[in-house]
Every structure is written in structure tokens, then in C-alpha cells.
Design a protein around this motif. Sequence first.
Motif, PDB file in Angstrom:
ATOM      1  N   ILE A  83      -6.769  14.052  -5.804  1.00 56.19           N
ATOM      2  CA  ILE A  83      -7.666  14.647  -4.817  1.00 56.19           C
ATOM      3  C   ILE A  83      -9.075  14.074  -4.934  1.00 56.19           C
ATOM      4  CG2 ILE A  83      -8.488  16.654  -6.135  1.00 56.19           C
ATOM      5  CD1 ILE A  83      -7.983  18.321  -3.579  1.00 56.19           C
ATOM      6  N   MET A  84      -9.518  13.770  -6.150  1.00 57.71           N
ATOM      7  CA  MET A  84     -10.836  13.167  -6.325  1.00 57.71           C
ATOM      8  C   MET A  84     -10.857  11.743  -5.791  1.00 57.71           C
ATOM      9  SD  MET A  84     -11.969  14.532 -10.122  1.00 57.71           S
ATOM     10  CE  MET A  84     -13.436  13.501 -10.116  1.00 57.71           C
ATOM     11  N   PHE A  85      -9.818  10.979  -6.077  1.00 56.51           N
ATOM     12  CA  PHE A  85      -9.751   9.594  -5.619  1.00 56.51           C
ATOM     13  C   PHE A  85      -9.733   9.524  -4.091  1.00 56.51           C
ATOM     14  CE2 PHE A  85      -7.612   5.723  -4.336  1.00 56.51           C
ATOM     15  CZ  PHE A  85      -8.207   4.764  -5.138  1.00 56.51           C
ATOM     16  N   ILE A  86      -8.909  10.358  -3.473  1.00 56.50           N
ATOM     17  CA  ILE A  86      -8.795  10.334  -2.009  1.00 56.50           C
ATOM     18  C   ILE A  86     -10.081  10.809  -1.354  1.00 56.50           C
ATOM     19  CG2 ILE A  86      -7.588  11.326  -0.033  1.00 56.50           C
ATOM     20  CD1 ILE A  86      -5.064  11.376  -1.740  1.00 56.50           C
ATOM     21  N   PHE A  87     -10.691  11.874  -1.890  1.00 54.46           N
ATOM     22  CA  PHE A  87     -11.927  12.381  -1.295  1.00 54.46           C
ATOM     23  C   PHE A  87     -13.046  11.349  -1.379  1.00 54.46           C
ATOM     24  CE2 PHE A  87     -16.041  14.546  -1.765  1.00 54.46           C
ATOM     25  CZ  PHE A  87     -16.108  15.153  -0.519  1.00 54.46           C
ATOM     26  N   VAL A  88     -13.226  10.753  -2.561  1.00 56.34           N
ATOM     27  CA  VAL A  88     -14.264   9.728  -2.709  1.00 56.34           C
ATOM     28  C   VAL A  88     -13.968   8.541  -1.800  1.00 56.34           C
ATOM     29  CG1 VAL A  88     -15.301   8.068  -4.310  1.00 56.34           C
ATOM     30  CG2 VAL A  88     -14.878  10.407  -5.048  1.00 56.34           C
ATOM     31  N   PRO A 144     -11.332   2.891   1.641  1.00 61.58           N
ATOM     32  CA  PRO A 144     -10.032   2.277   1.339  1.00 61.58           C
ATOM     33  C   PRO A 144      -8.874   3.015   1.997  1.00 61.58           C
ATOM     34  CG  PRO A 144     -10.909   3.431  -0.578  1.00 61.58           C
ATOM     35  CD  PRO A 144     -12.011   3.390   0.440  1.00 61.58           C
ATOM     36  N   THR A 145      -9.051   4.314   2.228  1.00 62.98           N
ATOM     37  CA  THR A 145      -7.992   5.097   2.866  1.00 62.98           C
ATOM     38  C   THR A 145      -7.911   4.849   4.370  1.00 62.98           C
ATOM     39  OG1 THR A 145      -9.598   6.921   2.829  1.00 62.98           O
ATOM     40  CG2 THR A 145      -7.854   6.955   1.174  1.00 62.98           C
ATOM     41  N   ALA A 146      -8.810   3.998   4.901  1.00 61.03           N
ATOM     42  CA  ALA A 146      -8.707   3.580   6.298  1.00 61.03           C
ATOM     43  C   ALA A 146      -7.789   2.378   6.439  1.00 61.03           C
ATOM     44  CB  ALA A 146     -10.094   3.249   6.864  1.00 61.03           C
ATOM     45  N   ASP A 147      -7.139   2.005   5.342  1.00 59.85           N
ATOM     46  CA  ASP A 147      -6.174   0.898   5.348  1.00 59.85           C
ATOM     47  C   ASP A 147      -4.780   1.472   5.092  1.00 59.85           C
ATOM     48  OD1 ASP A 147      -4.543  -1.375   3.823  1.00 59.85           O
ATOM     49  OD2 ASP A 147      -6.126  -2.366   4.992  1.00 59.85           O
ATOM     50  N   LEU A 148      -3.835   1.117   5.948  1.00 59.87           N
ATOM     51  CA  LEU A 148      -2.490   1.690   5.857  1.00 59.87           C
ATOM     52  C   LEU A 148      -1.796   1.357   4.548  1.00 59.87           C
ATOM     53  CD1 LEU A 148      -0.250   3.290   7.239  1.00 59.87           C
ATOM     54  CD2 LEU A 148       0.513   1.180   8.346  1.00 59.87           C
ATOM     55  N   PHE A 245     -16.079  16.856   6.541  1.00 59.68           N
ATOM     56  CA  PHE A 245     -15.134  17.975   6.599  1.00 59.68           C
ATOM     57  C   PHE A 245     -13.703  17.459   6.730  1.00 59.68           C
ATOM     58  CE2 PHE A 245     -12.687  20.841   9.414  1.00 59.68           C
ATOM     59  CZ  PHE A 245     -12.599  21.948   8.575  1.00 59.68           C
ATOM     60  N   ILE A 246     -13.489  16.495   7.625  1.00 61.15           N
ATOM     61  CA  ILE A 246     -12.152  15.928   7.828  1.00 61.15           C
ATOM     62  C   ILE A 246     -11.664  15.238   6.558  1.00 61.15           C
ATOM     63  CG2 ILE A 246     -10.823  14.175   9.072  1.00 61.15           C
ATOM     64  CD1 ILE A 246     -11.360  16.670  10.695  1.00 61.15           C
ATOM     65  N   GLY A 247     -12.561  14.483   5.892  1.00 59.08           N
ATOM     66  CA  GLY A 247     -12.178  13.783   4.664  1.00 59.08           C
ATOM     67  C   GLY A 247     -11.751  14.741   3.572  1.00 59.08           C
ATOM     68  N   ALA A 248     -12.465  15.871   3.455  1.00 58.54           N
ATOM     69  CA  ALA A 248     -12.109  16.868   2.446  1.00 58.54           C
ATOM     70  C   ALA A 248     -10.771  17.524   2.785  1.00 58.54           C
ATOM     71  CB  ALA A 248     -13.214  17.925   2.349  1.00 58.54           C
ATOM     72  N   ILE A 249     -10.584  17.861   4.056  1.00 56.27           N
ATOM     73  CA  ILE A 249      -9.336  18.491   4.481  1.00 56.27           C
ATOM     74  C   ILE A 249      -8.151  17.560   4.252  1.00 56.27           C
ATOM     75  CG2 ILE A 249      -8.026  19.286   6.498  1.00 56.27           C
ATOM     76  CD1 ILE A 249      -9.984  21.333   5.458  1.00 56.27           C
ATOM     77  N   GLN A 250      -8.310  16.281   4.577  1.00 55.17           N
ATOM     78  CA  GLN A 250      -7.210  15.330   4.418  1.00 55.17           C
ATOM     79  C   GLN A 250      -6.855  15.110   2.950  1.00 55.17           C
ATOM     80  OE1 GLN A 250      -5.180  14.153   6.756  1.00 55.17           O
ATOM     81  NE2 GLN A 250      -6.343  15.504   8.113  1.00 55.17           N
ATOM     82  N   ALA A 251      -7.851  15.117   2.063  1.00 56.30           N
ATOM     83  CA  ALA A 251      -7.563  15.009   0.631  1.00 56.30           C
ATOM     84  C   ALA A 251      -6.776  16.228   0.163  1.00 56.30           C
ATOM     85  CB  ALA A 251      -8.872  14.886  -0.150  1.00 56.30           C
TER      86      ALA A 251
END
Length: 272
Positions: A83-88, A144-148, A245-251
Motif C-alpha cells: 500500500i505504501m509503494f502503490i500510494f507513493v 510508475p503505476t501509470a504504466d500497464l 484522493f483517487i491515488g489513495a483510494i486505488q492503493a
Amino acid sequence: MHEAPIIMLGGFRLDLSVLLMLVVTGALVFIFAVLATRRLSVENPGKLQNFMEWAVEFVRNLISSTMDMKKGKHFISLALSMIMFIFVGNMLGLPFQAVTEVTEVSQAQVFNQPIVTAVDAFNEAHAKDPEAHPHVELAWWKSPTADLSVTMGLALVAFLVSHGLGLFRNTRGYLQHYLKPFALFLPINLIETASKLLTHGMRLFANIFAGEVLITTILKLTTFKVFGAIAAIPLLMAWQGFSIFIGAIQAFVFVILMMVYISQSIETHDEH
């Protein structure tokens, strides 16, 4: 749209911006974790320690909503790291962008390797107009999470962990669930399993990628001189706030789905 700086290495297409951002994301998470746990104190905890304790408690509650904590306690580190990696990673593309402009094919090189996306863009432009003087913009800084490939890689980790645990810790129950309610449902259950992997990674990618595309679109308003810049500032501020907000929710969604999949794999039918 900006081009990704891609080179060929060992027959594989390597996106240097993704590699750079993965290193940056991992380094930021590691540095934060070290700073938050460097001087632990019971009587006088620091702000970072308080935040880390809150994060751990948040993850514990998240896991407990999907399984019994006697089993779930083993996954606290996994869930917290994820969750920390994805949020950052989700946040890195919001503050700014790093774009370089290439005006000649000879400039489209990194480590003596041609940047294939820039070379292809130049060749395409010259094929249409031999006298053209195109310029190619290369984006080096993004989430980085904007890359499939990144989001599918994260989803694959969750997939392998959940199904690996099911296969080795709950072998009978795990294999039997593919034959329920009848053995004829085996193909459908296999398709469902594969679809979970795809949707797990695609959901995160689609939300973050769409946000960065909109930010790029808003920034293009600045090309319309003063009026465009004035219009772009409030739009950019509003969208960046919403993107946090969206980034936190998606993580959160990614990690809770991972824990649900692990719970479904390691628990027997009677425990559900």
C-alpha cells in the motif's frame, strides 16, 4: 502525447522512465520506513513514528476485515509495503513532469543505445515530409503505476502469493473450489481466476493513467498565452487535489482485493 524513452536491451523493450520511477518509488518508501523506525520511543514517539503506527493499525484493520488475524498477521508486512509503494507511486506524477526535447536523430541516444520511440517518430515524420524538422518530447518523470507493465507486475505478485499459498497451505480446499458447484464449472472457474488477475492490474493502471493524461491536457492550456495559463492554474490545482484522493483510494482497493484473494485461497469452505 509525450513519447516514452524506450531502448532495446537483450531483445527486450526497456522503458527507462518506468525503471527510473520504480527506483525512485522504492527509495522513497525505504527512506521513509527507516526514518519512521530509526528512533522508536514509547514515552515520546515522533510524528513519523505516530504515522507509521497509524499505518500499521490501518493495515491490520484492513486485513482483519478479510480474514481471521491469526492467519492475517503474517501478511501485515506484505500489505503495508504494497500500500505504501502503490500510494507513493500514484503520487509521483502529480507535482511535476520532466520532459526533454529531441530535435535530431543523433540526439536520441542513452548509454550509446538509440531511443527507439524517438527514432521511429523521426522516421515517420520524414516519411511524410522529407524536408520536415520534427521534434520529439520524451517523458522521464511520471507515476510508475501509470504504466500497464508495472500494475500487471504488482497484480502478478498478488496472484502468485494468493494461489501459491492456497496450493501449498490449503491444497485440498483450494483445488476443490475449481470444481464447485459442479465439475462442469471448471472452465468457468479458471476463466474467473484469470480475469481477477487482469482486472486487478488494469483497474489501477486505468485510473492513474487517465489522471496523468488529463493533467497533460490541462498543461497544454498554457500554450494559449496569458488566458490559457490563468485557466490552467485552478483546473490543475483542483484535479491534482482530486488525484490525491483517487491515488489513495486505488492503493487501498488494490491491497484489500489482494487480501481478499489470499483469504479465499487459504481458508476452507467451512471458514467462509
